[in-house]
Design a protein around this motif. Structure first.
Motif, PDB file in Angstrom:
ATOM      1  N   ALA A  20       0.657  -1.185   0.110  1.00 42.89           N
ATOM      2  CA  ALA A  20       0.007  -0.065  -0.054  1.00 42.89           C
ATOM      3  C   ALA A  20       0.760   1.392  -0.001  1.00 42.89           C
ATOM      4  N   LEU A  21       1.815   1.375   0.780  1.00 45.95           N
ATOM      5  CA  LEU A  21       2.571   2.527   0.818  1.00 45.95           C
ATOM      6  C   LEU A  21       3.480   2.704  -0.265  1.00 45.95           C
ATOM      7  N   SER A  22       3.931   1.632  -0.964  1.00 46.22           N
ATOM      8  CA  SER A  22       4.614   1.693  -2.326  1.00 46.22           C
ATOM      9  C   SER A  22       3.834   2.326  -3.361  1.00 46.22           C
ATOM     10  N   ALA A  23       2.273   1.892  -3.178  1.00 44.61           N
ATOM     11  CA  ALA A  23       1.596   2.366  -4.523  1.00 44.61           C
ATOM     12  C   ALA A  23       1.253   3.913  -4.231  1.00 44.61           C
ATOM     13  N   ILE A  24       1.061   4.188  -2.742  1.00 46.62           N
ATOM     14  CA  ILE A  24       0.723   5.617  -2.431  1.00 46.62           C
ATOM     15  C   ILE A  24       2.047   6.353  -3.008  1.00 46.62           C
ATOM     16  N   LEU A 104      -7.799  -0.399 -15.038  1.00 43.35           N
ATOM     17  CA  LEU A 104      -6.609  -0.149 -15.644  1.00 43.35           C
ATOM     18  C   LEU A 104      -5.869   0.748 -14.881  1.00 43.35           C
ATOM     19  N   HIS A 105      -6.367   1.631 -13.986  1.00 44.98           N
ATOM     20  CA  HIS A 105      -5.569   2.509 -13.363  1.00 44.98           C
ATOM     21  C   HIS A 105      -4.868   1.758 -12.341  1.00 44.98           C
ATOM     22  N   GLY A 106      -5.308   0.861 -11.757  1.00 41.32           N
ATOM     23  CA  GLY A 106      -4.729  -0.289 -10.539  1.00 41.32           C
ATOM     24  C   GLY A 106      -3.597  -0.831 -11.301  1.00 41.32           C
ATOM     25  N   GLN A 107      -3.863  -1.425 -12.386  1.00 41.31           N
ATOM     26  CA  GLN A 107      -2.613  -2.308 -13.176  1.00 41.31           C
ATOM     27  C   GLN A 107      -1.655  -1.437 -13.476  1.00 41.31           C
ATOM     28  N   ARG A 113       4.857   0.918  -9.850  1.00 40.74           N
ATOM     29  CA  ARG A 113       5.411   0.939  -8.576  1.00 40.74           C
ATOM     30  C   ARG A 113       6.716  -0.145  -8.740  1.00 40.74           C
ATOM     31  N   ALA A 114       6.684  -1.100  -9.526  1.00 43.46           N
ATOM     32  CA  ALA A 114       7.583  -2.097  -9.980  1.00 43.46           C
ATOM     33  C   ALA A 114       8.729  -1.257 -10.413  1.00 43.46           C
ATOM     34  N   VAL A 115       8.665  -0.281 -11.421  1.00 43.68           N
ATOM     35  CA  VAL A 115       9.695   0.517 -11.961  1.00 43.68           C
ATOM     36  C   VAL A 115      10.296   1.240 -10.568  1.00 43.68           C
TER      37      VAL A 115
END
Length: 119
Positions: A20-24, A104-107, A113-115
């Motif tokens: 969650a923190l990484s996505a934020i 789509l936004h989530g994907q 985030r992986a980058v």
């Protein structure tokens, strides 16, 4: 049965919190890049000099990753973060439902985030 963050324990909870923190962080940096495109520059007087350098490197990697996205995904991200449109508005302009725009936004956020996390 699916577990929410509240139902997870130990390592599972920690892993979910990290995700969650990484996505934020990804969304924050994406939003900051959108503001920079519009001429906004954050304060230059950062107390820790390395933070500015790290953020610049992350931003450069993020820009490259956004430009490498398929056209519809790139347009959705730019409309949402650069132009300030919500997912309903951005989806409508792209001819997709709010539900699909949200998925789509989530994907895309997961890929971005992986980058960011790889560096």
């Amino acid at each position: 049965q699916q577990k929410g963050i509240g139902a997870a324990t130990g390592a599972d909870a920690l892993s979910q919190i990290k995700q969650a923190l990484s996505a934020i962080r990804t969304m924050y940096i994406t939003s900051l890049e959108g503001l920079r495109e519009q001429g906004f520059e954050p304060a230059a007087d950062i107390e820790e000099p390395g933070i500015g350098i790290d953020t610049a490197k992350l931003a450069a990697r993020l820009r490259e990753a956004i430009e490498a996205l398929p056209e519809k995904e790139r347009a959705l991200i730019k409309m949402h973060y650069w132009e300030g449109k919500n997912l309903l508005e951005a989806g409508a302009e792209l001819g997709i439902s709010k539900s699909w725009a949200s998925r789509l936004h989530g994907q895309v956020v997961d890929r971005l985030r992986a980058v960011i996390d790889s560096g």
